[in-house]
Design an enzyme around this catalytic site. Structure first.
Site, PDB file in Angstrom:
ATOM      1  CD  GLU A  41     -12.461  -7.202  23.907  1.00 12.97           C
ATOM      2  OE1 GLU A  41     -13.678  -6.719  23.439  1.00 12.97           O
ATOM      3  OE2 GLU A  41     -11.365  -7.196  23.149  1.00 12.97           O
ATOM      4  NE  ARG A  45      -4.541  -5.881  22.708  1.00 16.33           N
ATOM      5  CZ  ARG A  45      -5.076  -4.653  22.069  1.00 16.33           C
ATOM      6  NH1 ARG A  45      -4.425  -3.522  22.270  1.00 16.33           N
ATOM      7  NH2 ARG A  45      -6.190  -4.777  21.431  1.00 16.33           N
ATOM      8  CE  LYS A 129     -11.999  -6.374  18.123  1.00 19.17           C
ATOM      9  NZ  LYS A 129     -11.376  -6.306  19.334  1.00 19.17           N
TER      10      LYS A 129
HETATM   11  C1  3PG Z   1      -9.027  -3.314  20.488  1.00 17.50           C
HETATM   12  O1  3PG Z   1      -8.006  -3.735  21.098  1.00 17.50           O
HETATM   13  O2  3PG Z   1     -10.080  -4.107  20.327  1.00 17.50           O
HETATM   14  C2  3PG Z   1      -9.135  -2.106  19.894  1.00 17.50           C
HETATM   15  O3  3PG Z   1      -7.387  -1.883  19.561  1.00 17.50           O
HETATM   16  C3  3PG Z   1      -9.584  -1.216  20.602  1.00 17.50           C
HETATM   17  O4  3PG Z   1      -9.454   0.206  20.067  1.00 17.50           O
HETATM   18  P1  3PG Z   1      -9.611   1.658  20.508  1.00 17.50           P
HETATM   19  O5  3PG Z   1      -8.222   1.844  21.208  1.00 17.50           O
HETATM   20  O6  3PG Z   1      -9.408   2.103  19.285  1.00 17.50           O
HETATM   21  O7  3PG Z   1     -10.813   1.722  21.228  1.00 17.50           O
END
Ligand code: 3PG
Length: 212
Positions: A41, A45, A129
């Protein structure tokens, strides 16, 4: 959709990845493949995210390529053009969902309230999700919402790490868990590919016996 969700279910974990430089894309893809987690994924960003999607789509077709942090239909369109096979959004955007459905692009939208979950079902979407998983009530919340929404399945993400990932995967409503812990941006920036690979392998080993 079914096929991609089945792939996610088989691998159980989805690394949420922030690419800060295009140089990272090929070594990262190689580590994902070598360590038996051909799922990525790529979050929209960072500046090189769309080009990263293009490179992976072209050069590493064995990777299930997901665009993450998709906030609107324009971003979904860009990710689609870049070769993503699936869209994941942190929140519930009907416009983004509509774009994906109209273009045959798989989407797992973010949802954390019963109202959003019902809207997902209204769109015919059965996998969401659950974000931000830990802050939104974790496994307790998932068990509670699974009572009325029996058809709904979840990809919890947000606050998941090696110590709690198997608690989520033990729930039959959970397809897979997302998390950034599997691919640390700092390790990639340091070009520490052996350690990147070790963490990916560890995530696979840790979760592979969990059969919910
Ligand atoms: C995302 O980007 O989907 C989440 O911020 C990932 O969350 P985490 O950094 O707590 O795993």
């Amino acid at each position: 959709m079914t096929n991609n969700v089945q792939v996610l279910e088989a691998y159980k974990v989805v690394p949420v990845i922030q690419i800060s430089s295009l140089d990272q894309v090929r070594p990262l893809a190689e580590q994902l493949i070598t360590n038996d987690l051909p799922v990525a994924e790529i979050t929209l960003r960072t500046k090189p995210s769309l080009t990263s999607l293009e490179v992976i789509a072209k050069e590493f077709p064995e990777i299930l390529l997901i665009a993450g942090t998709v906030l609107n239909n324009q971003q979904a369109h860009s990710a689609f053009n870049a070769g993503a096979s699936m869209i994941v959004s942190p929140g519930f955007s009907p416009q983004t969902i509509r774009f994906c459905l109209d273009n045959g692009l798989d989407i797992i939208p973010g949802a954390m309230t019963p109202g959003e979950m019902e809207q997902a079902l209204d769109f015919g979407l059965k996998t969401i999700k659950f974000f931000p998983a830990e802050a939104a009530g974790g496994t307790k919340m998932l068990k509670a919402v699974s009572a009325p929404y029996k058809e709904l399945r979840f990809m919890p993400t947000g606050g998941i790490h090696p110590a709690n990932v198997n608690d989520y995967l033990a729930l039959s409503s959970v397809v897979c868990c997302g998390g950034s812990w599997m691919v640390d941006p700092k390790l990639m920036a340091d070009n520490d590919w052996p350690e990147v690979g070790r963490l990916i392998r560890h995530a696979r080993t840790l979760t592979s016996n969990n059969s919910n």
